[in-house]
Design an enzyme around this catalytic site. Structure first.
Site, PDB file in Angstrom:
ATOM      1  CG  ASP A 137      -0.304   0.094   2.648  1.00 15.46           C
ATOM      2  OD1 ASP A 137       0.857   0.323   2.353  1.00 15.46           O
ATOM      3  OD2 ASP A 137      -1.294   0.364   3.632  1.00 15.46           O
ATOM      4  CB  SER A 138       4.087   1.926  -0.375  1.00 10.76           C
ATOM      5  OG  SER A 138       4.926   0.375  -0.908  1.00 10.76           O
TER       6      SER A 138
ATOM      7  CD  GLU B  10       6.659   0.165   7.666  1.00 12.34           C
ATOM      8  OE1 GLU B  10       5.484  -0.971   7.915  1.00 12.34           O
ATOM      9  OE2 GLU B  10       7.262   0.810   7.114  1.00 12.34           O
TER      10      GLU B  10
END
Ligand code: KIV
Length: 271
Positions: free
Chosen positions: A50-51, A188
């Site tokens: 979704d970046s 992350e």
């Protein structure tokens, strides 16, 4: 082909790689052109992350991108890389409502996007229920913990995770994701020591980004590692090429040649 050279085809192959202590390499891609280039490299898997909300669509966060848009880009990636292991990210708003919404979105991503697996951020109760249901139904799910960009509005920005106050929560989430049936998970921006300890302990591969070298694999955003946007560089990113510079140089050369009348030459013209 030896066992060591076998590509990742199924979720079980990821776990086998971990058992063989062989690191897994993942990059993002959002369209057919780049997916084709990734597929002919030694990268193991493609994440349609979704970046793309930020990298391709130009938004300031991952919040605006929709599930329909994610599926549209997953389809492009699949066309460019027909045999690659492709993971489709579920966008903000497409799985937060309840378990049924999460399952419906995941199944759409698999059926319409043509992906091999889906990824969801977080480990809330309904997300864990959805992971259990989907894995039982045959849909592999990748988890995502540590920094979860879809929740930055409540968690206070893009902060490193796993320091004393967040270590227990991170570990609980990672273990819950494994128990629910995830075949792998993203860590992350997790403190390296914590990411290394948990990677050794968890039964599924931990793919790190900004989480040190002790994880079972690494993922980077393709546009970051290729240096496509040179306006900003995060500490955890390594630029392997300055594509922004190369592209600007090529465009300027084209412009100069057109202005001088050097392009097109006879070899590019028809008589
Ligand atoms: O959307 C994305 O690109 C991601 C990676 C940063 C792991 O989730």
């Amino acid at each position: 082909m030896s066992e060591a050279e076998k590509p990742l085809r199924y979720a079980a192959d990821w776990i086998a790689r971990k058992k063989q202590s062989r690191r897994i390499v993942v990059v993002t891609a959002y369209d057919a052109a780049f997916a084709r280039l990734v597929a002919r490299s030694r990268v193991d898997a493609i994440l349609v992350g979704d970046s793309l909300s930020m990298v391709v669509q130009g938004h300031r966060s991952t919040i605006p991108v929709t599930l329909d848009e994610m599926i549209y880009h997953a389809q492009m990636v699949r066309r460019g890389a027909p045999d690659a292991f492709v993971i489709g990210d579920l966008s903000f708003g497409s799985f937060q409502k309840n378990m049924d919404q999460a399952i419906e979105s995941a199944i759409r991503m698999v059926k319409e996007g043509g992906v091999n697996a889906v990824k969801m951020e977080g480990a809330e109760a309904h997300v864990l229920d959805a992971i259990r249901h989907l894995t039982a139904a045959g849909v592999p799910v990748m988890g995502h913990t540590g920094l979860k960009p879809q929740t930055v509005m409540t968690t206070g920005g893009y902060r490193v995770q796993g320091r004393s106050e967040t270590e227990k929560k991170l570990e609980d989430e990672a273990r819950a994701l494994c128990q629910a049936g995830c075949f792998a998970m993203i860590f992350e921006l997790v403190v390296s020591a914590v990411a290394t300890r948990l990677s050794k302990d968890l039964p599924v591969p931990v793919i790190g980004i900004g989480s040190g070298a002790g994880t079972d694999g690494q993922v980077l955003v393709l546009h970051d590692l290729l240096g496509i946007d040179d306006s900003f560089q995060a500490r955890h990113v390594k630029r392997y090429v300055d594509l922004a510079g190369l592209v600007t140089g090529a465009l300027n050369e084209f412009g100069d040649e057109v202005r001088r009348g050097d392009f097109p030459g006879d070899e590019h013209s028809f008589s």
